[in-house]
Every structure is written in C-alpha cells, then in structure tokens.
Design an enzyme around this catalytic site. Sequence first.
Site, PDB file in Angstrom:
ATOM      1  N   GLN B 127       0.830  -1.200   0.000  1.00 12.28           N
ATOM      2  CA  GLN B 127       0.000   0.000   0.000  1.00 12.28           C
ATOM      3  C   GLN B 127       0.861   1.245   0.000  1.00 12.28           C
ATOM      4  O   GLN B 127       1.541   1.534   0.992  1.00 12.28           O
ATOM      5  CB  GLN B 127      -0.886  -0.009   1.254  1.00 12.28           C
ATOM      6  CG  GLN B 127      -1.713   1.248   1.428  1.00 12.28           C
ATOM      7  CD  GLN B 127      -2.537   1.217   2.711  1.00 12.28           C
ATOM      8  OE1 GLN B 127      -2.184   0.545   3.668  1.00 12.28           O
ATOM      9  NE2 GLN B 127      -3.643   1.935   2.721  1.00 12.28           N
ATOM     10  N   GLY B 128       0.818   1.998  -1.063  1.00 13.52           N
ATOM     11  CA  GLY B 128       1.641   3.205  -1.159  1.00 13.52           C
ATOM     12  C   GLY B 128       0.822   4.467  -0.988  1.00 13.52           C
ATOM     13  O   GLY B 128       0.482   5.145  -1.967  1.00 13.52           O
ATOM     14  N   TYR B 129       0.509   4.769   0.247  1.00 15.75           N
ATOM     15  CA  TYR B 129      -0.215   6.015   0.543  1.00 15.75           C
ATOM     16  C   TYR B 129       0.740   7.048   1.140  1.00 15.75           C
ATOM     17  O   TYR B 129       0.977   8.091   0.573  1.00 15.75           O
ATOM     18  CB  TYR B 129      -1.335   5.756   1.561  1.00 15.75           C
ATOM     19  CG  TYR B 129      -2.605   5.141   1.024  1.00 15.75           C
ATOM     20  CD1 TYR B 129      -2.677   4.505  -0.211  1.00 15.75           C
ATOM     21  CD2 TYR B 129      -3.770   5.184   1.797  1.00 15.75           C
ATOM     22  CE1 TYR B 129      -3.860   3.937  -0.657  1.00 15.75           C
ATOM     23  CE2 TYR B 129      -4.960   4.621   1.355  1.00 15.75           C
ATOM     24  CZ  TYR B 129      -5.001   3.999   0.132  1.00 15.75           C
ATOM     25  OH  TYR B 129      -6.178   3.439  -0.288  1.00 15.75           O
ATOM     26  N   SER B 130       1.280   6.712   2.318  1.00  8.83           N
ATOM     27  CA  SER B 130       2.036   7.710   3.084  1.00  8.83           C
ATOM     28  C   SER B 130       3.304   8.166   2.360  1.00  8.83           C
ATOM     29  O   SER B 130       3.902   7.417   1.603  1.00  8.83           O
ATOM     30  CB  SER B 130       2.440   7.133   4.435  1.00  8.83           C
ATOM     31  OG  SER B 130       1.330   6.613   5.096  1.00  8.83           O
ATOM     32  N   SER B 162       4.728  -0.943   4.035  1.00  6.42           N
ATOM     33  CA  SER B 162       4.920  -2.256   4.642  1.00  6.42           C
ATOM     34  C   SER B 162       5.064  -3.322   3.559  1.00  6.42           C
ATOM     35  O   SER B 162       4.258  -3.387   2.633  1.00  6.42           O
ATOM     36  CB  SER B 162       3.730  -2.629   5.528  1.00  6.42           C
ATOM     37  OG  SER B 162       3.582  -1.708   6.572  1.00  6.42           O
ATOM     38  N   GLU B 245     -13.050  -1.785   5.959  1.00  5.30           N
ATOM     39  CA  GLU B 245     -12.211  -2.288   7.042  1.00  5.30           C
ATOM     40  C   GLU B 245     -12.801  -2.000   8.411  1.00  5.30           C
ATOM     41  O   GLU B 245     -12.346  -2.499   9.413  1.00  5.30           O
ATOM     42  CB  GLU B 245     -10.844  -1.592   6.968  1.00  5.30           C
ATOM     43  CG  GLU B 245      -9.945  -2.195   5.946  1.00  5.30           C
ATOM     44  CD  GLU B 245      -9.688  -3.651   6.252  1.00  5.30           C
ATOM     45  OE1 GLU B 245      -8.937  -3.913   7.180  1.00  5.30           O
ATOM     46  OE2 GLU B 245     -10.274  -4.514   5.579  1.00  5.30           O
ATOM     47  N   SER B 383      -3.769   7.781  13.275  1.00  9.23           N
ATOM     48  CA  SER B 383      -3.286   7.710  14.666  1.00  9.23           C
ATOM     49  C   SER B 383      -4.450   7.884  15.636  1.00  9.23           C
ATOM     50  O   SER B 383      -5.529   8.333  15.254  1.00  9.23           O
ATOM     51  CB  SER B 383      -2.264   8.814  14.898  1.00  9.23           C
ATOM     52  OG  SER B 383      -2.947  10.057  14.983  1.00  9.23           O
ATOM     53  N   ASN B 384      -4.203   7.554  16.885  1.00  6.21           N
ATOM     54  CA  ASN B 384      -5.280   7.694  17.868  1.00  6.21           C
ATOM     55  C   ASN B 384      -5.705   9.151  18.067  1.00  6.21           C
ATOM     56  O   ASN B 384      -6.877   9.415  18.336  1.00  6.21           O
ATOM     57  CB  ASN B 384      -4.866   7.046  19.196  1.00  6.21           C
ATOM     58  CG  ASN B 384      -5.018   5.530  19.123  1.00  6.21           C
ATOM     59  OD1 ASN B 384      -5.262   4.980  18.044  1.00  6.21           O
ATOM     60  ND2 ASN B 384      -4.891   4.863  20.245  1.00  6.21           N
ATOM     61  N   GLU B 385      -4.768  10.068  17.894  1.00  4.05           N
ATOM     62  CA  GLU B 385      -5.157  11.480  17.977  1.00  4.05           C
ATOM     63  C   GLU B 385      -6.119  11.831  16.833  1.00  4.05           C
ATOM     64  O   GLU B 385      -7.125  12.506  17.041  1.00  4.05           O
ATOM     65  CB  GLU B 385      -3.924  12.393  17.921  1.00  4.05           C
ATOM     66  CG  GLU B 385      -3.070  12.378  19.196  1.00  4.05           C
ATOM     67  CD  GLU B 385      -2.182  11.134  19.306  1.00  4.05           C
ATOM     68  OE1 GLU B 385      -2.005  10.425  18.293  1.00  4.05           O
ATOM     69  OE2 GLU B 385      -1.665  10.869  20.409  1.00  4.05           O
TER      70      GLU B 385
END
Lengths: 367, 399
Positions: B127-130, B162, B245, B383-385
């Site tokens: 997966q190439g997002y970031s 990843s 998801e 992220s959780n934030e």
Amino acid sequence: MTSLDDLTALREHAFRWVDQAYGEAHERAGRGLAEGYAPGMAAEIAGQGWLAVMVGAQNGGMGGGLREMAAVMEAVGRGLVAEPVLSQGAIAAPLLDRLGTPQARLLLARVLDGTSVTVMMHQEADAGFERTLASSRLTEEDGRFHIHAAKAPVLDAAGAKILLVTALDAAGRTAVVAIEADAPGVRLVRSRSVDGRMLAAVHLDHVAVPADAVLNAGADASAIVETVLEEAALLVCSEACGAIPILVEGTADYLRTRRQFGMPLASFQVLQHRMVDMLLAAEEASAVVEAALDSADGPERKRAFALAKIVTARSARFVAQQAVQLHGGIGMTDDLKVSRYFRRLMQCETMFGDADWHAERFDRLRG
Amino acid sequence: MHDAEPEPEMATFRREVIDFVAANLPSDIKEKVRCNGELQKEDHVRWQTILAAKGWYCAHWPQAVGGAGWSPLRRYVFEQALAEAGAPWMLPFGPAYVGPVIAEYGDDEQKQRFLPDIIASNTAWCQGYSEPGAGSDLAGLKTRARRDGTGYRVNGQKLWTSFAHWADMMFCLARTSDEDRPQNGISFLLLDMRQPGVTIRPIVTMDMRHHVNEVFLDDVFVPRENLVGREGRGWEIAKFLLSTERLIVAETGKARRLLAQVRETAERAREGGQPLFDRPVFRRGFVEAEIALQTLEAYCSRLLKRAALGEQPGYQASLLKIRGSELLQTITALGASVAARTGLALDHEPSAGQNSPPDADAETSGLLREYLSQRAASIYGGSNEIQHNIVAKARFGFQ
Ligand SMILES: Cc1cc2nc3c(=O)[nH]c(=O)nc-3n(C[C@H](O)[C@H](O)[C@H](O)COP(=O)(O)OP(=O)(O)OC[C@H]3O[C@@H](n4cnc5c(N)ncnc54)[C@H](O)[C@@H]3O)c2cc1C
C-alpha cells in the site's frame, strides 16, 4: 564528600563529554559485539575516573558518594552510553570497596583501571524482582569451597572477566565469591537486551573456588549487598533522569518543525497538553530522585528510594511512549534516537524492580 | 444487506475455524507465530494457499469475483478465530484492501487481470499512501502521475510502505492534477513494482525487524488500464477502502491469543518462590487487560449485530481503532513485564540444541518484541489522535 562546586563541575564535565565526545556511532558500536559495548571505549571511560567516583580515597577512588555517581549516571542516560558504568562504578566498585578485604581491593584496582570488567550476580534465576537468596549456596569442606547457583541475566555480564556471585554459606551468611567468567564449570548463557546491550545468566554447578575468592572472609555481607542494590536502583533512576529530558526537548522541537494540515504539529492543542504532561512526568522524576538523595542518610532513606523508583519508572514509560507516539512513524525507527531512548528507558524502568514491585515495598516499609 | 446470522451458528463456525487451524497450520509456521519469529513471505503464501484450498481466503469478497460473499459478522468471527488459534497475521494488502476496491471500482478487465491472482497468492501487494510530508494529512501527498502516451509517468517518494520488499504490485495514490482542494486531483493507480525506476530502501524499526520501507519512484510507468475508477477520484476510493475495514480494525482474536500467552509465561515465570501469575499486583494488571478485552469484544459484537440489520457504523469504527490499539499495547506491556524479570532479553544465543520447543525464553522475548512493534498500532492507519478528531467532529460537530 566533595563540595557543591566540585559536584557541579563533575556533572558539567560529564555532560560535556557525552555531548561532544560520545556520539551515535559509539552508542551503537557494541551492537555487533559479544560484550555489547566497545571495550576500547570502556577503558577510556575508566580512564576518566567514572568508575572510581564512589570508591574511598584509601582505595584509589574519588571518595564521592551517591550524589556524585548520580551526576555521572545522568550523563550516561543523556548520551545513551553503552559501556559498563552502572555495573562497574555504581555496583562492583562500591561493593568491593565496602568488602574491603585484601583480595577485594586487588580486584577493585583492576575495575578502576579498566582492565577487568567485573559484574555482581545476585538475583537468582527464579527470584523475579525479589532479592532474597534462596538457592545459591557456598559450601566448605576441609578448607575447600564449592559454589552452587543459578543467577538471572545481568547486563554487562557477557563481557565480564570476573563475576561477583552472592551465595549463602552453611551458617546462612551472605558470601560474595569472585569467579573468573572463563573458569571451568562456569556456564554463561548470553542474550541481547532490548536496548542492544548484552546480558548473561550464569549457572554454577558445584564449582570449586579457591579460598581467597571468598571476598567477605567469613563476615556476613548481606547488609553491604542490600545497600549496593538499593543504591543501584536509585542510580538507575538518575540514568533515566538524564534520558527523559532529551525526549521531552526533542519531541517539543519535532512538534515545532513537523507540519501537517498546513501547520506545525505544535499548533494542535491535544499535543500541546501532552507535552505538558510529559514535562510534568519529567519534573516529578527529577524531584523524587533529588529527594531520595537528600534523604540518603536519614531514617526515611528506604522509602524515599522506593518512591524515587516508582515515580521515575512511571515517568520513564509515559515520556518514552508519548515521545514515540508524537513523532509518528519516524519515532518507530531504529535510526531515530527516540526509539533507542525508549528501549534504554525500559531497562531503567525495570532494573532492580519495576514501579509495582517498589510500590509494594513502599507500603511494607511504612514506619 | 445480510440477514443477521444466529449466534449459535457463529459459535460453531468459530470452533470449526479453530479446529481447522489446529489440523492444517504447518508446525514450523505455528511455532514462528507462537514465538513471534520472523515469518518469511513463503510462510505467508504457504498458509494462504491452504486457506484458499478450503475456500476461506478472500471469502468476504462478493461471489461474482471469486469470494463467498461472507457477511461482516462471519468475516469478523473468522478472522478473530484464525488469529486466536495462532495462524499468521493475514497480510491485508491484496485480500482486504485492493481486492475489494477492484471488485467495487474496477472494470471487468481489471477484475479478470488482478483478482484471481490475489486469491491464488500469485501476486503480493503493498500500500503506497504515506509520504514524507503526508502522514496524518494524507491529502498533502506530492507523488505525481503525469500523462504520457498510453499511461502515466509517476515520480515521488512513498514512506512506511509495509512489505514493499515482498510486493509485485503497489496500489498507490498519486496526484494527477492540481485542484482547489488537496483531496481532489488524486488518482488510485496499480503500479508494477518489478520495473526500473522503483527503488526500495529498507527501514529497521525498533523491534529490530524489517517490515517497512521507503519506496522511490523515478519516472515509473503505469499503463492507463491500471487506473482504478475515474482519474482524480482516488480520494473517494481510499475512503471506500477504509469503510470496508471498519468493523475488523480491532484485533480481538490476536488480543485473546496474546493474553493467553501472557498468562502461560507468567505461570511459568517465578517470583520469590511462587508463579509470577499468582502475585497480586501482576494478577490485577492481567485482570484489567481481560476486562478491557471482553469490553471490546462486546462492543464489536454490538456493532456487528447492528450492521447485520443494515445500520452501518460511522465514527464507532474510530472508537474501535482507539481501544483495539490500546488493548494490544496493554497486553503486550504485561508480556514485557514478564520479560523484565529476566533482564528484557530480545534475542537469545542459539542454545546448543538442548532447548527443544516449546522454548519459554523465546516465547517471552516474542511478547517483548510484540510490545515494541505494537507502539505503532496507535500510529498507523490513522493515529489515535486523528481518530479522536474524527469522532469529535462526526459525533459532536466540533471543529
Ligand atoms: C509500522 C508501520 C507500518 C506502516 N505501513 C504503511 C503502509 O503499508 N502504507 C502506508 O501508506 N503507510 C503506512 N504507514 C504509515 C502510517 O499510516 C503513518 O505513520 C500515519 O499515517 C501517521 O503519519 P506520520 O507518521 O507522518 O505522523 P504525523 O502525521 O507526522 O503525526 C505525528 C504525531 O502528530 C499527531 N497529529 C498529526 N496531526 C494531528 C492533528 N490534526 N491533531 C492532533 N494530533 C495530530 C499524530 O497523531 C502523531 O502523534 C505505516 C506506519 C507504521 C509505523
């Protein structure tokens, strides 16, 4: 005891040394090595006197105390120094100094000049954080000694020449026995710690030891050993107090520079508040360690030391976790220092008992 | 919409999955999972092939594209049971991410070309997002795809990709035009990783493993027929992917397995002459983790039951993500606490053939390593934030 000026100078000198002379390459140099540190650098550190801080002047030391060693340990935490400082300067050296027997003094001289890494092995393999000796035995028959013990993994033991193994003698006294790590019958089991340094456990199956290797010379060394462990627990808190501010400042700097959504991360209020909580944790850790140093000679010593470990352990964990979290993905990488401070702080947090273990102790020690 | 499946049937299915894993998971893979050893691509493929033969790989896909059309509830039960039984983590990039996207937005030719190879484990995806400048703010991505003859030339850098080092293909987001809003002008492309111009640089994370990578794209060609959906509609597709998801973000099955493992290691570890597990402070922490696990399972079930009645979850998915990551962090912290009793050893000297499995040390170190890697659970995938921000806005209208 050194004067306040001397103490300040020692601290400043140690900080300057880690900031200027001890870089990332040094910090990671031991990773591929069997010792877990660079032996050359270990000798250099011995050469600058860090291992002699707590040793009396009559034994070739600096005659300092906990405060002086705390300053050195802060520098160790600040610079993530991988070489054996705690195990030598805060444990083996004061232990040998206090035992004071001729053989102990001989071994001490070799610790101080950096020629012989010497590691105390006290914690038994099945003891967890408990410190009482149960199964380590020293037996004597016709003047011939044998030792039988299984000791838990200890940092720096993988590179040690001498192991200072505690055991109970027939009279139930605590003995300290010096054993050469490569002597026959000594089985070292090595592992790599989470922070890249090396651990070793030792198994001694009725190993013969010469009489002069029994360093306590018949006296009960339990009080000396207990004091050394107590002080080591406090000094590892000082190490944490050296590392924590690096994470606090480093994270604040990162939030100022990293931009997402067209603005610096520092502009998000939840992150501002998190930084403040990290700062609080850092301040509290420094405060309880200072209080413990202030109480070291008083009646509240043991509880003050326990409090220092409880609070510092919690602060270390909180600050380290949040530093990684606030850095995002980059905080997870081995290449960024943040994750290496995280892993070192795991050691500081749990070595000589974690926050929970010390909290139980804190309760038991109530006067 | 699916009919609500009765619970007894799901309990039977869960049992069936657990029994299947016990009977069919190769023992070497099982041992690696148990000790959190380093699984190789080949290990994953071997296991995926076994699942595919049973009809359980990609079974949540629609029947028309080779799936079994499982309901979200059945899929949840299946995935949690797999993880609980000690099967390897299912690499999600093909079966869970790009597969459903192609099934929904792809044309027939794309479905033919890509989906059978995912089910057969012939192609591995990443997966190439970031990107360096686009993490939480994904819309800030800078990778560009410029039209060139029969396709696009892609230039840019992806980060944290990843398993790019195992991948044949990458689904990625790239900017095809500059629009008023950064979310517009982004396209969803399928990029062949095995071609000149693709450079993969490994990144070692603090668990001392190589999972993530930097991927440099230097004039990489993507044929026009590898554009999914319409040009410039990539953001919408990315959001669709997230929605598929939603209900499985909380890894309760894995949490169950890890918690059981914490218990076993703490029963073996001793402190002051008794099992560590019997020490009140340790036990209390364990009980708290168990409470958190069962609370999260209850919440998942509640949402899945409602989903079966057609009530799609919204912000609740973010709440699951928050609690799911916290739970794995809490459980593995207990594992680290067991490991702390023996010096926090991460790697052991290979013993001279004496320690036959099960090796207790390796298991404890595995939990410690998992504690390190789970720090990422509150960072990746929003992220959780960010999840808190999403809920504050979606549920309360706070900006
Ligand atoms: C192990 C791992 C695997 C990954 N795998 C992949 C992959 O396969 N493919 C892929 O594309 N990406 C992957 N990622 C990337 C992941 O999705 C990003 O790390 C994530 O989106 C966060 O971005 P960032 O790291 O740039 O952190 P940043 O966005 O820079 O965030 C840093 C910190 O700031 C906080 N923050 C940011 N914005 C706000 C805000 N508005 N309000 C409050 N707080 C805020 C964040 O919560 C975080 O704590 C992976 C990451 C990791 C760690």
